[in-house]
Scaffold this motif. Structure first.
Motif, PDB file in Angstrom:
ATOM      1  N   VAL A  78       0.852  -1.178   0.000  1.00  0.00           N
ATOM      2  CA  VAL A  78       0.000   0.000   0.000  1.00  0.00           C
ATOM      3  C   VAL A  78       0.894   1.235   0.000  1.00  0.00           C
ATOM      4  O   VAL A  78       1.978   1.234   0.564  1.00  0.00           O
ATOM      5  N   GLY A  79       0.449   2.256  -0.689  1.00  0.00           N
ATOM      6  CA  GLY A  79       1.154   3.530  -0.650  1.00  0.00           C
ATOM      7  C   GLY A  79       0.405   4.448   0.290  1.00  0.00           C
ATOM      8  O   GLY A  79      -0.706   4.873  -0.003  1.00  0.00           O
ATOM      9  N   PHE A  80       0.995   4.706   1.448  1.00  0.00           N
ATOM     10  CA  PHE A  80       0.302   5.495   2.478  1.00  0.00           C
ATOM     11  C   PHE A  80       0.888   6.901   2.512  1.00  0.00           C
ATOM     12  O   PHE A  80       2.059   7.078   2.811  1.00  0.00           O
ATOM     13  N   LEU A  81       0.062   7.882   2.183  1.00  0.00           N
ATOM     14  CA  LEU A  81       0.505   9.271   2.301  1.00  0.00           C
ATOM     15  C   LEU A  81       0.033   9.793   3.649  1.00  0.00           C
ATOM     16  O   LEU A  81      -1.160  10.001   3.854  1.00  0.00           O
ATOM     17  N   PHE A  82       0.987   9.979   4.565  1.00  0.00           N
ATOM     18  CA  PHE A  82       0.622  10.407   5.917  1.00  0.00           C
ATOM     19  C   PHE A  82       0.297  11.900   5.927  1.00  0.00           C
ATOM     20  O   PHE A  82       0.778  12.662   5.099  1.00  0.00           O
ATOM     21  N   GLN A  83      -0.499  12.256   6.921  1.00  0.00           N
ATOM     22  CA  GLN A  83      -0.954  13.641   7.042  1.00  0.00           C
ATOM     23  C   GLN A  83       0.223  14.619   7.096  1.00  0.00           C
ATOM     24  O   GLN A  83       0.190  15.671   6.492  1.00  0.00           O
ATOM     25  N   ALA A 143       6.981  12.922  -0.753  1.00  0.00           N
ATOM     26  CA  ALA A 143       6.261  11.804  -0.141  1.00  0.00           C
ATOM     27  C   ALA A 143       5.543  10.979  -1.205  1.00  0.00           C
ATOM     28  O   ALA A 143       5.559   9.742  -1.163  1.00  0.00           O
ATOM     29  N   LEU A 144       4.935  11.652  -2.175  1.00  0.00           N
ATOM     30  CA  LEU A 144       4.241  10.926  -3.246  1.00  0.00           C
ATOM     31  C   LEU A 144       5.222  10.142  -4.104  1.00  0.00           C
ATOM     32  O   LEU A 144       4.977   8.988  -4.460  1.00  0.00           O
ATOM     33  N   ALA A 145       6.353  10.781  -4.424  1.00  0.00           N
ATOM     34  CA  ALA A 145       7.364  10.100  -5.240  1.00  0.00           C
ATOM     35  C   ALA A 145       7.876   8.867  -4.501  1.00  0.00           C
ATOM     36  O   ALA A 145       8.058   7.806  -5.092  1.00  0.00           O
ATOM     37  N   ARG A 146       8.092   8.995  -3.195  1.00  0.00           N
ATOM     38  CA  ARG A 146       8.598   7.882  -2.397  1.00  0.00           C
ATOM     39  C   ARG A 146       7.606   6.723  -2.400  1.00  0.00           C
ATOM     40  O   ARG A 146       7.999   5.560  -2.501  1.00  0.00           O
ATOM     41  N   ILE A 147       6.312   7.053  -2.311  1.00  0.00           N
ATOM     42  CA  ILE A 147       5.288   6.006  -2.307  1.00  0.00           C
ATOM     43  C   ILE A 147       5.235   5.321  -3.666  1.00  0.00           C
ATOM     44  O   ILE A 147       5.229   4.091  -3.772  1.00  0.00           O
ATOM     45  N   LEU A 148       5.235   6.125  -4.739  1.00  0.00           N
ATOM     46  CA  LEU A 148       5.085   5.546  -6.078  1.00  0.00           C
ATOM     47  C   LEU A 148       6.335   4.783  -6.494  1.00  0.00           C
ATOM     48  O   LEU A 148       6.272   3.919  -7.365  1.00  0.00           O
ATOM     49  N   GLU A 151       5.820   1.138  -6.362  1.00  0.00           N
ATOM     50  CA  GLU A 151       4.735   0.601  -7.189  1.00  0.00           C
ATOM     51  C   GLU A 151       3.673  -0.092  -6.359  1.00  0.00           C
ATOM     52  O   GLU A 151       3.471  -1.303  -6.471  1.00  0.00           O
ATOM     53  N   PRO A 152       2.961   0.674  -5.535  1.00  0.00           N
ATOM     54  CA  PRO A 152       1.938   0.078  -4.669  1.00  0.00           C
ATOM     55  C   PRO A 152       0.702  -0.331  -5.462  1.00  0.00           C
ATOM     56  O   PRO A 152       0.518   0.091  -6.602  1.00  0.00           O
ATOM     57  N   GLU A 153      -0.120  -1.184  -4.834  1.00  0.00           N
ATOM     58  CA  GLU A 153      -1.352  -1.635  -5.471  1.00  0.00           C
ATOM     59  C   GLU A 153      -2.510  -0.694  -5.169  1.00  0.00           C
ATOM     60  O   GLU A 153      -3.577  -0.805  -5.766  1.00  0.00           O
ATOM     61  N   ILE A 154      -2.321   0.167  -4.176  1.00  0.00           N
ATOM     62  CA  ILE A 154      -3.391   1.078  -3.782  1.00  0.00           C
ATOM     63  C   ILE A 154      -2.762   2.306  -3.144  1.00  0.00           C
ATOM     64  O   ILE A 154      -1.689   2.218  -2.542  1.00  0.00           O
ATOM     65  N   LEU A 155      -3.420   3.437  -3.298  1.00  0.00           N
ATOM     66  CA  LEU A 155      -2.960   4.656  -2.615  1.00  0.00           C
ATOM     67  C   LEU A 155      -3.908   4.971  -1.477  1.00  0.00           C
ATOM     68  O   LEU A 155      -5.129   4.948  -1.654  1.00  0.00           O
ATOM     69  N   LEU A 156      -3.347   5.237  -0.317  1.00  0.00           N
ATOM     70  CA  LEU A 156      -4.146   5.653   0.831  1.00  0.00           C
ATOM     71  C   LEU A 156      -3.707   7.067   1.199  1.00  0.00           C
ATOM     72  O   LEU A 156      -2.549   7.280   1.570  1.00  0.00           O
ATOM     73  N   LEU A 157      -4.611   8.014   1.060  1.00  0.00           N
ATOM     74  CA  LEU A 157      -4.237   9.417   1.265  1.00  0.00           C
ATOM     75  C   LEU A 157      -4.950   9.949   2.496  1.00  0.00           C
ATOM     76  O   LEU A 157      -6.172  10.026   2.534  1.00  0.00           O
ATOM     77  N   ASP A 158      -4.177  10.280   3.517  1.00  0.00           N
ATOM     78  CA  ASP A 158      -4.753  10.722   4.786  1.00  0.00           C
ATOM     79  C   ASP A 158      -4.711  12.245   4.867  1.00  0.00           C
ATOM     80  O   ASP A 158      -3.665  12.812   5.137  1.00  0.00           O
ATOM     81  N   GLU A 159      -5.835  12.874   4.640  1.00  0.00           N
ATOM     82  CA  GLU A 159      -5.943  14.345   4.684  1.00  0.00           C
ATOM     83  C   GLU A 159      -4.746  15.000   3.988  1.00  0.00           C
ATOM     84  O   GLU A 159      -3.985  15.742   4.615  1.00  0.00           O
ATOM     85  N   PRO A 160      -4.583  14.758   2.700  1.00  0.00           N
ATOM     86  CA  PRO A 160      -3.312  15.147   2.055  1.00  0.00           C
ATOM     87  C   PRO A 160      -3.053  16.651   2.018  1.00  0.00           C
ATOM     88  O   PRO A 160      -1.905  17.050   1.866  1.00  0.00           O
ATOM     89  N   PHE A 161      -4.087  17.468   2.179  1.00  0.00           N
ATOM     90  CA  PHE A 161      -3.852  18.910   2.018  1.00  0.00           C
ATOM     91  C   PHE A 161      -3.971  19.683   3.324  1.00  0.00           C
ATOM     92  O   PHE A 161      -3.888  20.897   3.335  1.00  0.00           O
TER      93      PHE A 161
END
Lengths: 352, 229
Positions: A78-83, A143-148, A151-161
C-alpha cells in the motif's frame, strides 16, 4: 483491481464499524474529525489490527480474522501518504525516494527510476536537500514520489492537504488529480473537506461516529444526500427536524412550516434540508413559500448571505440561510418581513 | 610515573561503554513499548544503580560473582576464570553503575520519536531492523550520543564498586580513581596531584567534545531552517 473493506474495531470510547467496496478510481472517506477515518486507513495499511472482519485488495486477502490472516504492512503493497508526510528527516530527498523502492532493483534501475520520479514531481535539483529545507508542497511531492517508487497496489491518502496553506492547496490538488489519473489503481482519500472529496473522488463513503454509511456516487451524494450526516458533510447549511404528514407533505418542525416535496418520502424520514443557494426570494404567497424576517445580511464577497428567522423562531436551527449571487440581497434590511420560495425538487429528505 | 592506571581506566571505561551502549539501547527500546505497569516496575529496577551507593552495587556484585557464589563458582569451575580481583571485574562494576545513564537518556529519545516514521517505513516495505538502524537510531542520535558520553564519563570515574570487586593491585587492577585514593592514603601527595590533573584533563576533553557536538548539531539545524524557503 478492487478493494473490499469490512472491519470492526473497539476503541474503548467508540466503536469503529466500516464496510465499503470500491473498484478502480478514488473513493472518498468523508467524515467529521475523530470519526475513525484515519483509523480505517491504518487498518487497511496494516499499521493497526482490526478486531474482526476482512480486507481484500484485488483478490489478495490482506486481513481476515476468521481465517487468521493478517499480512504485515511490508507485504501489503500500500502507498500510504501520511498527514504530515512522515519523510525521514535525516535523509536527503533522493534517499527518501529510494527508501520506497523494492529490493529487487539493481543500482542502475534505482538511479533510473529516481531520475524519472524527480523529474515527474518537479524535484530535479533538490535531490540533495533534506525535508526540513523544503516547502510544504515540495515535501508532499517527495512523499508521493517515495510512495510511487515502490509501485503500490493502492494509494491511501490521509488528509493530504491539511498541512498546507490555502494558496498551495489548489496547486497540489491539481497535481494530485494528475497522479490519481495516472495511477489507474484504486485509491482511498480521507478528508473532512467536502470540496476536496467532490473534486477528487468518484465514489464517497460517509463515516458518522465510527460507522460507515453505504457508499454512493459523488454526484448523487452531493445532489441528493439521504442521511443527516451526509447532508451536513456535503455542505448543506439548513436542516430541520421533520415529520411526514398523511397527505404526503412534510412538516418541518424547526422551521414551523408545512412543505411539499417532489420525491416520495422515505418511511423513516426524520429531517429535511435545503441548500442555501437554492432558496429564492418569493414574489407572492403560495405553496412552499415561507414567511420570514431578515435577521442579518452578510456580504460574502461574491454573494450575499441572508439569515432569516422562520415561523419556528429566530434561533439556531429555526434560522434559514439564503445565499444570493452578487449583491442581490443587499437591498434587504434587517428586521424587514420577506418570504422565500423553496422548490419541492430541492427539498432534501433525510433519515438520521 | 607508571601510566598503567590511565591505560587500565580507559580500557575499562571503553569496554563497559560498548556493553552499555547495546544493552542500554535494547532495554530502552523494549521498555518504551511495555504496558504502563510493567514499564514502571522495570524502570525502577534498571535505574536503581544510579541512586544506590556504589558500595551497595559492589556488595551485590560480590554476592553474585565472588569465587564461592553462584556465578563466580560456575565460571571458576567451567572456564577456570576468576570474576573478582582481576582488571575486567572493574568492567562489571562500571557497566552496572553507568548503565542507567545510557538507558534513561536513550529511553527519553525513543519516547519522543515520531512513530509515524516507523509506520511509514513499514508501509514502504522496509524491515523492522532497517527501520531501527536507518530511521529510529539516526533520529534519536542526539539522545543516544549524550547517553553514551555520560556513561563513558561515569564509567571512567567509577570508584566504590570497583574498589570492592577489583581491589587495588598496582599494575593489575589499579585505575586512576583507586590510584588517587591509594596515593593519598600512603601520603604520596605529589603523585596523587598528577593523577588528579590527568583526570581533570580527560573530563574537560569529554565535556568539550559533547559541547562541540551539540553546537554543531544546533548549527546544522539552524542552517537547514534558513535554507528552507
Amino acid at each position: 483491481m478492487s478493494l473490499l473493506v469490512d472491519i470492526r474495531k473497539d476503541l474503548g470510547s467508540f466503536h469503529l464499524e466500516v464496510s465499503f467496496e470500491t473498484e478502480e478510481g478514488v473513493l472518498g472517506l468523508l467524515g467529521a474529525s475523530g470519526c475513525g477515518k484515519s483509523m480505517t486507513l491504518r487498518c487497511i495499511a496494516g499499521i493497526v489490527r482490526p478486531d474482526a472482519g476482512r480486507i481484500v485488495l484485488g483478490g489478495r486477502t490482506l486481513f481476515d480474522s476468521a481465517r487468521h490472516i493478517n499480512l504485515p504492512p511490508q507485504e501489503r503493497r500500500v502507498g500510504f501518504l501520511f498527514q504530515n508526510y512522515a519523510l525521514f528527516p535525516h535523509m536527503t530527498v533522493a534517499q527518501n525516494i529510494c527508501s520506497g523502492m523494492g529490493r529487487a532493483l539493481d543500482k542502475a534501475q534505482r538511479q533510473e527510476r529516481l531520475a524519472q520520479l524527480l523529474e515527474r514531481f518537479y524535484l530535479s535539483g533538490l535531490e540533495r536537500r533534506r525535508p526540513g529545507q523544503l516547502s510544504g508542497g515540495q515535501q508532499q511531492r517527495v512523499a508521493l514520489a517515495r510512495i510511487l517508487a515502490g509501485e503500490p497496489e493502492i494509494l491511501l491518502l490521509d488528509e493530504p492537504f491539511s498541512a498546507l496553506d490555502n494558496y498551495l492547496r489548489w496547486q497540489l490538488e491539481l497535481e494530485m488529480l494528475e497522479v490519481l489519473e495516472h495511477f489507474g489503481k484504486p485509491a482511498v482519500l480521507v478528508s473532512h473537506n467536502q470540496g476536496e472529496v467532490y473534486r477528487l473522488c468518484q465514489q464517497v463513503c460517509v463515516l458518522d461516529q465510527g460507522r460507515s454509511q453505504p457508499e454512493a456516487e459523488v454526484h448523487t451524494l452531493f445532489q441528493t444526500p439521504t442521511t443527516v450526516a451526509a447532508c451536513l458533510l456535503s455542505g448543506c447549511k439548513n436542516l430541520s427536524r421533520a415529520r411526514a404528514l398523511p397527505d404526503g407533505r412534510v412538516e418541518a418542525l424547526d422551521w414551523g412550516v408545512t412543505l411539499s416535496a417532489a420525491r416520495p418520502l422515505p418511511s423513516a424520514l426524520t429531517h429535511v434540508g435545503v441548500r442555501a443557494h437554492q432558496l429564492r426570494p418569493a414574489g407572492e404567497d403560495g405553496e412552499n413559500v415561507i414567511p420570514c424576517r431578515v435577521e442579518r445580511v452578510v456580504d460574502n464577497r461574491f454573494s450575499t448571505i441572508v439569515m432569516l428567522s422562520t415561523p419556528g423562531g429566530g434561533r439556531d436551527r429555526a434560522l434559514l440561510r439564503m445565499e444570493l449571487e452578487g449583491e442581490g440581497g443587499c437591498a434587504l434590511s434587517r428586521g424587514a418581513p420577506t418570504s422565500v420560495y423553496l422548490d419541492p425538487a430541492d427539498l432534501l429528505l433525510l433519515t438520521s | 610515573m607508571d601510566w598503567y592506571p590511565l591505560y587500565n581506566s580507559l580500557r575499562i571505561a571503553a569496554i563497559s561503554t560498548v556493553i552499555i551502549f547495546f544493552l542500554g539501547i535494547l532495554a530502552a527500546y523494549y521498555v518504551a513499548k511495555l504496558p504502563r505497569l510493567a514499564k514502571g516496575a522495570l524502570d525502577v529496577v534498571l535505574t536503581l544503580p544510579l541512586v544506590l551507593p556504589p558500595t551497595v552495587v559492589g556488595y551485590f556484585l560480590l554476592r553474585l560473582l565472588g569465587p564461592r557464589r553462584v556465578l563466580g563458582a560456575w565460571f571458576l569451575n567451567v572456564f577456570d576464570l576468576k570474576l573478582t580481583m582481576v582488571w575486567y571485574a572493574a568492567v562489571f562494576a562500571s557497566a552496572v553503575v553507568a548503565f542507567p545513564l545510557m538507558y534513561r537518556t536513550a529511553r527519553g529519545a525513543f519516547e519522543s520519536f515520531d512513530e509515524t516514521l516507523a509506520d511509514a517505513g513499514r508501509t514502504l516495505g522496509r524491515s523492522n531492523t532497517w527501520i531501527f538502524w536507518r530511521v529510529r537510531m539516526p533520529c534519536c542520535r542526539q539522545g543516544i550520543l549524550a547517553g553514551t558520553v555520560l556513561a563513558f564519563a561515569r564509567a571512567l570515574g567509577e570508584y566504590g564498586a570497583t574498589a570492592m570487586i577489583a581491589g587495588y593491585t598496582p599494575g593489575r587492577t589499579a585505575t586512576i580513581s583507586t590510584t588517587v585514593y591509594q596515593l593519598w592514603r600512603t601520603g604520596d601527595d605529589a603523585t596523587a596531584m598528577k593523577w588528579v590533573l590527568v583526570n581533570l584533563a580527560i573530563s574537560a576533553v569529554v565535556l568539550t567534545a559533547v559541547n562541540l557536538m551539540e553546537r554543531r548539531d544546533r548549527q546544522d539545524r539552524a542552517r537547514r531552517k534558513e535554507a528552507a524557503p
